[in-house]
Design a protein around this motif. Structure first.
Motif: not given
Length: 146
Positions: A71-72, A75, A82, A98
């Motif tokens: 996700l980091k 994004s 994040y 998540r």
């Protein structure tokens, strides 16, 4: 059928037999005396179960960290840190965990882009409400009674 008393006494009680059978069924893939000797087999079985429980916990921790790393990266592709993504989705009351967000980032990039945009807008609105200032050219649904 037991024809003699000596034969009857030498047979183990059924509960004991099933208890030993359970242990040996759980240790049949071990090596050496760890599967053949009852006392050692019990210790090996209990140790294996402790390690398996620990491994299940570590797996959950590892997978959650993997989701967060993905996700980091996803994004950051959209120019949003994040932490801002998570806080913005919380402000927008989007309840996606998540795991689902990671799957969206991998397999549905356009959907994830729109979710990231929602997070960016709601995070910006939250900052505006906290500072009391509205940036120029941005129209929001925040109503201020002045």
């Amino acid at each position: 059928m037991f024809l003699t008393l000596a034969r009857y006494v030498r047979t183990p009680p059924p509960d004991r037999w099933w208890k030993r059978r359970y242990v040996f069924n759980n240790t049949w893939r071990f090596w050496g005396r760890h599967r053949n000797c009852y006392k050692i087999a019990i210790q090996s079985m209990q140790h294996a179960w402790r390690q398996a429980k620990k491994g299940r916990r570590e797996k959950k921790r590892f997978v959650r960290g993997l989701w967060i790393e993905r996700l980091k990266a996803a994004s950051e592709e959209h120019g949003l840190p994040y932490e801002h993504l998570v806080v913005g989705l919380d402000m927008a009351q989007v309840q996606i965990d998540r795991k689902v967000l990671t799957h969206l980032a991998i397999y549905e990039p356009k959907t994830f882009k729109s979710i990231a945009e929602i997070a960016r807008i709601s995070y910006g609105e939250g900052l505006m409400a906290a500072t009391g200032k509205q940036p120029e050219g941005v129209f929001t649904r925040i109503v201020r009674w002045e």
